[in-house]
Design a protein around this motif. Structure first.
Motif, PDB file in Angstrom:
ATOM      1  N   GLY A 169       0.798  -1.118   0.032  1.00  0.00           N
ATOM      2  CA  GLY A 169      -0.133  -0.093  -0.018  1.00  0.00           C
ATOM      3  C   GLY A 169       0.922   1.206  -0.030  1.00  0.00           C
ATOM      4  N   LEU A 170       2.026   1.328   0.938  1.00  0.00           N
ATOM      5  CA  LEU A 170       2.926   2.419   0.804  1.00  0.00           C
ATOM      6  C   LEU A 170       3.567   2.585  -0.476  1.00  0.00           C
ATOM      7  CD1 LEU A 170       4.297   2.081   4.475  1.00  0.00           C
ATOM      8  CD2 LEU A 170       2.699   3.834   3.643  1.00  0.00           C
ATOM      9  N   ARG A 171       3.867   1.476  -1.231  1.00  0.00           N
ATOM     10  CA  ARG A 171       4.739   1.278  -2.433  1.00  0.00           C
ATOM     11  C   ARG A 171       3.836   2.055  -3.598  1.00  0.00           C
ATOM     12  NH1 ARG A 171       7.591  -1.392  -6.378  1.00  0.00           N
ATOM     13  NH2 ARG A 171       7.210  -0.454  -8.347  1.00  0.00           N
ATOM     14  N   TYR A 172       2.483   1.725  -3.556  1.00  0.00           N
ATOM     15  CA  TYR A 172       1.419   2.553  -4.200  1.00  0.00           C
ATOM     16  C   TYR A 172       1.479   3.845  -4.229  1.00  0.00           C
ATOM     17  CZ  TYR A 172      -2.952   3.747  -6.503  1.00  0.00           C
ATOM     18  OH  TYR A 172      -4.053   4.324  -7.393  1.00  0.00           O
ATOM     19  N   GLY A 173       1.583   4.273  -2.688  1.00  0.00           N
ATOM     20  CA  GLY A 173       1.642   5.719  -2.589  1.00  0.00           C
ATOM     21  C   GLY A 173       2.810   6.597  -2.969  1.00  0.00           C
ATOM     22  N   LEU A 174       4.084   5.674  -2.764  1.00  0.00           N
ATOM     23  CA  LEU A 174       5.172   6.268  -3.306  1.00  0.00           C
ATOM     24  C   LEU A 174       5.207   6.402  -4.876  1.00  0.00           C
ATOM     25  CD1 LEU A 174       8.308   6.957  -2.772  1.00  0.00           C
ATOM     26  CD2 LEU A 174       8.779   4.669  -2.769  1.00  0.00           C
ATOM     27  N   ASP A 175       4.615   5.485  -5.621  1.00  0.00           N
ATOM     28  CA  ASP A 175       4.361   5.539  -7.030  1.00  0.00           C
ATOM     29  C   ASP A 175       3.706   6.815  -7.466  1.00  0.00           C
ATOM     30  OD1 ASP A 175       6.103   3.159  -7.566  1.00  0.00           O
ATOM     31  OD2 ASP A 175       4.303   1.682  -7.612  1.00  0.00           O
ATOM     32  N   LEU A 176       2.652   6.854  -6.771  1.00  0.00           N
ATOM     33  CA  LEU A 176       1.857   8.261  -6.968  1.00  0.00           C
ATOM     34  C   LEU A 176       2.646   9.461  -6.369  1.00  0.00           C
ATOM     35  CD1 LEU A 176      -1.780   7.443  -5.095  1.00  0.00           C
ATOM     36  CD2 LEU A 176      -1.027   7.415  -7.882  1.00  0.00           C
ATOM     37  N   LEU A 177       3.560   9.623  -5.532  1.00  0.00           N
ATOM     38  CA  LEU A 177       4.076  10.616  -5.063  1.00  0.00           C
ATOM     39  C   LEU A 177       5.339  11.039  -6.456  1.00  0.00           C
ATOM     40  CD1 LEU A 177       4.884  10.487  -1.385  1.00  0.00           C
ATOM     41  CD2 LEU A 177       3.378  12.247  -2.572  1.00  0.00           C
ATOM     42  N   ARG A 178       5.846  10.008  -6.776  1.00  0.00           N
ATOM     43  CA  ARG A 178       6.926  10.135  -7.825  1.00  0.00           C
ATOM     44  C   ARG A 178       6.271  10.526  -9.107  1.00  0.00           C
ATOM     45  NH1 ARG A 178      10.257   4.602  -6.199  1.00  0.00           N
ATOM     46  NH2 ARG A 178      12.221   5.655  -5.142  1.00  0.00           N
ATOM     47  N   ALA A 179       5.084  10.133  -9.469  1.00  0.00           N
ATOM     48  CA  ALA A 179       4.377  10.451 -10.765  1.00  0.00           C
ATOM     49  C   ALA A 179       3.868  12.012 -10.623  1.00  0.00           C
ATOM     50  CB  ALA A 179       3.316   9.482 -10.772  1.00  0.00           C
ATOM     51  N   SER A 180       4.045  12.495  -9.198  1.00  0.00           N
ATOM     52  CA  SER A 180       3.697  13.974  -9.237  1.00  0.00           C
ATOM     53  C   SER A 180       4.736  14.696  -9.409  1.00  0.00           C
ATOM     54  CB  SER A 180       2.924  14.140  -7.841  1.00  0.00           C
ATOM     55  OG  SER A 180       1.653  13.394  -7.868  1.00  0.00           O
ATOM     56  N   GLY A 181       6.103  14.201  -9.358  1.00  0.00           N
ATOM     57  CA  GLY A 181       7.109  14.925  -9.612  1.00  0.00           C
ATOM     58  C   GLY A 181       8.155  15.015  -8.277  1.00  0.00           C
ATOM     59  N   ILE A 182       7.788  14.315  -7.362  1.00  0.00           N
ATOM     60  CA  ILE A 182       8.393  14.323  -5.952  1.00  0.00           C
ATOM     61  C   ILE A 182       9.645  13.345  -6.249  1.00  0.00           C
ATOM     62  CG2 ILE A 182       8.406  13.686  -3.801  1.00  0.00           C
ATOM     63  CD1 ILE A 182       6.805  16.254  -4.367  1.00  0.00           C
ATOM     64  N   GLU A 183      10.944  13.748  -5.933  1.00  0.00           N
ATOM     65  CA  GLU A 183      12.293  12.853  -6.119  1.00  0.00           C
ATOM     66  C   GLU A 183      12.316  12.322  -4.711  1.00  0.00           C
ATOM     67  OE1 GLU A 183      16.757  13.805  -7.200  1.00  0.00           O
ATOM     68  OE2 GLU A 183      15.493  15.409  -6.892  1.00  0.00           O
ATOM     69  N   CYS A 184      12.671  11.013  -4.917  1.00  0.00           N
ATOM     70  CA  CYS A 184      12.796  10.375  -3.656  1.00  0.00           C
ATOM     71  C   CYS A 184      14.281   9.601  -3.893  1.00  0.00           C
ATOM     72  CB  CYS A 184      11.832   9.265  -3.552  1.00  0.00           C
ATOM     73  SG  CYS A 184      11.980   8.211  -2.109  1.00  0.00           S
ATOM     74  N   ARG A 185      15.364   9.969  -3.269  1.00  0.00           N
ATOM     75  CA  ARG A 185      16.448   9.395  -3.395  1.00  0.00           C
ATOM     76  C   ARG A 185      16.734   8.553  -2.104  1.00  0.00           C
ATOM     77  NH1 ARG A 185      17.684  14.951  -4.732  1.00  0.00           N
ATOM     78  NH2 ARG A 185      18.359  15.431  -2.588  1.00  0.00           N
ATOM     79  N   SER A 186      16.025   8.946  -0.818  1.00  0.00           N
ATOM     80  CA  SER A 186      16.314   8.112   0.301  1.00  0.00           C
ATOM     81  C   SER A 186      14.915   8.106   0.965  1.00  0.00           C
ATOM     82  CB  SER A 186      17.419   8.729   0.891  1.00  0.00           C
ATOM     83  OG  SER A 186      17.178  10.069   1.520  1.00  0.00           O
ATOM     84  N   ILE A 187      14.820   7.280   2.125  1.00  0.00           N
ATOM     85  CA  ILE A 187      13.677   7.273   2.747  1.00  0.00           C
ATOM     86  C   ILE A 187      14.195   7.325   4.276  1.00  0.00           C
ATOM     87  CG2 ILE A 187      11.737   5.863   3.803  1.00  0.00           C
ATOM     88  CD1 ILE A 187      11.469   4.607   0.842  1.00  0.00           C
ATOM     89  N   ARG A 188      13.515   8.237   5.127  1.00  0.00           N
ATOM     90  CA  ARG A 188      13.548   8.416   6.627  1.00  0.00           C
ATOM     91  C   ARG A 188      12.437   7.600   7.192  1.00  0.00           C
ATOM     92  NH1 ARG A 188      16.532  14.230   7.476  1.00  0.00           N
ATOM     93  NH2 ARG A 188      18.087  13.972   5.936  1.00  0.00           N
ATOM     94  N   LEU A 189      12.772   6.576   7.877  1.00  0.00           N
ATOM     95  CA  LEU A 189      11.700   5.649   8.623  1.00  0.00           C
ATOM     96  C   LEU A 189      11.485   6.004  10.044  1.00  0.00           C
ATOM     97  CD1 LEU A 189      10.127   3.242   7.121  1.00  0.00           C
ATOM     98  CD2 LEU A 189      11.526   1.618   8.309  1.00  0.00           C
TER      99      LEU A 189
END
Length: 494
Positions: free
Chosen positions: A380-400
């Motif tokens: 479910g979170l991967r799906y959300g990350l795909d949406l953010l990336r599709a919106s132009g958000i860059e994700c080089r690293s994750i702070r968990l």
């Protein structure tokens, strides 16, 4: 010394921060009760929050070994979207409906239709209202409890209510207000006309709290509250904010580049943006941040509530649950879970229920069931990350952050599914830490000092490199196959 409070779904956490050294000196917590029903009701008594606030604060001060008189300011982080209704005397009218409450889903759909669907809501508000947002809870109250509705004098969010209890002022700040569904995130103002659509008399508009900037102080503690909490009566109450906004500060996510992922009762992903980049993906909420910018965000409704349900069903402690997860292979031998115990927001399935697919007499084991729920919530979170990336958000690293971040196996699963390296801050209870940092920032601004939020985050937020986790390309490729199967099942529900 500064006190940071995080009032969440499961409980309240408190911590004492020495902002000069960046050290967390003490922590405390206390649990909340949840009022739930099969129809989607999820409510809590605000009085329970006050009791938990007191218990957690005393525990944090005791562990820190400092007197309450040393506290200079208090910052509050609160679960977003909840509805707290007060009468003219400031008394609570009914239990607070929470972010995870889906009882008002029909009212949300009618309001969404009025706004012109998701596209119309995005154009007008900058967000597409969802069942968890506050606005549908108001319409639900009008229809289901007209006697309560007639007595509304103040409409507050959970963090607003705690700030009112502390200071006596009815205020809301831009970040938390973004999740109400009656706030324009681009222009940072209430959408009064939408509330007048619900009640043309204007009573709801009159009941709205005053909007204040993030990083401001409401004033000193009320004397009776300072005495109850054992705190300095001259301590100031900072603006505070929603838990995600405070979590961003508590992970140092106040500039573009990083993404914060929270493995809590719900799952959240958010990044910093300097402009209100309203996404055409309706499930991406372009909220305001509590650090001066905006906070593109997605939130899934089910995470540790789902893993906890399986843990309880199998009568496992946390260590035993984790051990079983490690015993099962990637894909849980074909066992796939859609963990929608509370319905779901991302994707938008408010009336969905949890499902297990691919069960056979061979793969229905305790280990596979534990693995399937961890994988399902992570997908479910991967799906959300795909949406953010599709919106132009860059994700080089994750702070968990969040409770799930304490699990090495879950960290590895997340890194592999997201195909992105991750690291945990040393203090994974980032919302309480962010609230304390914001309190220090607010006090500095109140006193006319030049201390910046960047400087405070640089001092108080540090990363725990011992938990840094790199994705394994081979495992990521295997997860991609399982994830696509997950997406196929979700699409059938949609």
């Amino acid at each position: 010394m500064f006190l940071g409070i995080d009032c969440g779904t499961q409980g309240t956490k408190a911590l004492v921060l020495d902002a000069d050294s960046g050290r967390v000196l003490g922590e405390g917590s206390a649990a909340h009760r949840l009022i739930s029903a099969a129809n989607g009701k999820r409510e809590q008594q605000p009085a329970d929050w006050l009791l938990a606030f007191e218990q957690a604060t005393r525990a944090a001060l005791e562990q820190a070994g400092v007197p309450g008189s040393a506290i200079l300011a208090v910052g509050v982080s609160g679960q977003q979207h909840g509805l707290v209704l007060l009468d003219e005397q400031g008394e609570v009218l009914r239990p607070a409906k929470l972010w995870c409450d889906t009882e008002s889903a029909p009212q949300n759909q009618r309001l969404l239709d009025y706004l012109g669907g998701e596209a119309g809501s995005l154009e007008r508000l900058g967000v597409a209202i969802a069942p968890g947002y506050t606005v549908s809870k108001l319409l639900w109250t009008q229809e289901q409890h007209p006697d309560v509705f007639a007595r509304i004098a103040h409409i507050l969010l959970p963090h607003d209510y705690l700030n009112y209890w502390l200071s006596g002022r009815y205020c809301s700040e831009y970040g938390d207000a973004s999740g109400t569904g009656y706030f324009d995130v681009r222009r940072r103002r209430w959408d009064s006309a939408l509330l007048e659509h619900i009640d043309p008399s204007g009573r709801l508009v009159a009941a709205l709290p005053e909007l204040i900037e993030s990083g401001r102080c409401l004033g000193p503690l009320r004397p009776q509250v300072a005495q109850r909490l054992g705190l300095n009566p001259r301590a100031l109450v900072a603006s505070g904010g929603g838990d995600n906004m405070m979590g961003a500060i508590g992970t140092g996510n106040i500039r573009p580049g990083a993404i914060t992922m929270s493995l809590g009762t719900s799952g959240t992903l958010y990044a910093y943006a300097e402009q209100p980049q309203v996404s055409q993906q309706p499930q991406v909420a372009s909220f305001c941040s509590s650090s001066g910018g905006w906070l593109p965000l997605i939130c899934t409704m089910n995470l540790t509530n789902a893993t906890g349900a399986i843990q309880q069903l199998l009568e496992l402690d946390l260590a035993s649950f984790g051990a079983l997860v490690t015993q099962a292979p990637i894909g849980a031998e074909g066992l796939l879970m859609l963990p929608f115990l509370n319905g779901e927001r991302v994707p938008p399935l408010p009336n969905a229920s949890a499902s297990l697919f691919g069960m056979t007499s061979d793969n229905l084991t305790r280990a596979n069931l534990c693995r399937a729920v961890v994988e399902g919530t992570s997908f479910g979170l991967r799906y959300g990350l795909d949406l953010l990336r599709a919106s132009g958000i860059e994700c080089r690293s994750i702070r968990l952050i969040g409770g799930g971040a304490n699990s090495p196996i879950w960290r590895q699963i997340v890194a592999d599914i997201m195909a992105t390296p991750l690291v945990c801050p040393r203090h994974t209870e980032a919302a309480a830490l962010g609230a304390a940092i914001q309190a220090a920032w607010s006090l500095a601004r109140e006193q006319g000092r030049s201390t910046s939020l960047d400087e405070l985050c640089a001092t108080c937020v540090s990363l725990d490199e011992s938990c840094a986790t790199e994705p394994d390309p081979e495992r990521s490729a295997r997860y991609e196959v399982v994830y696509q199967r997950y997406r196929e099942q979700v699409q059938q529900l949609q």
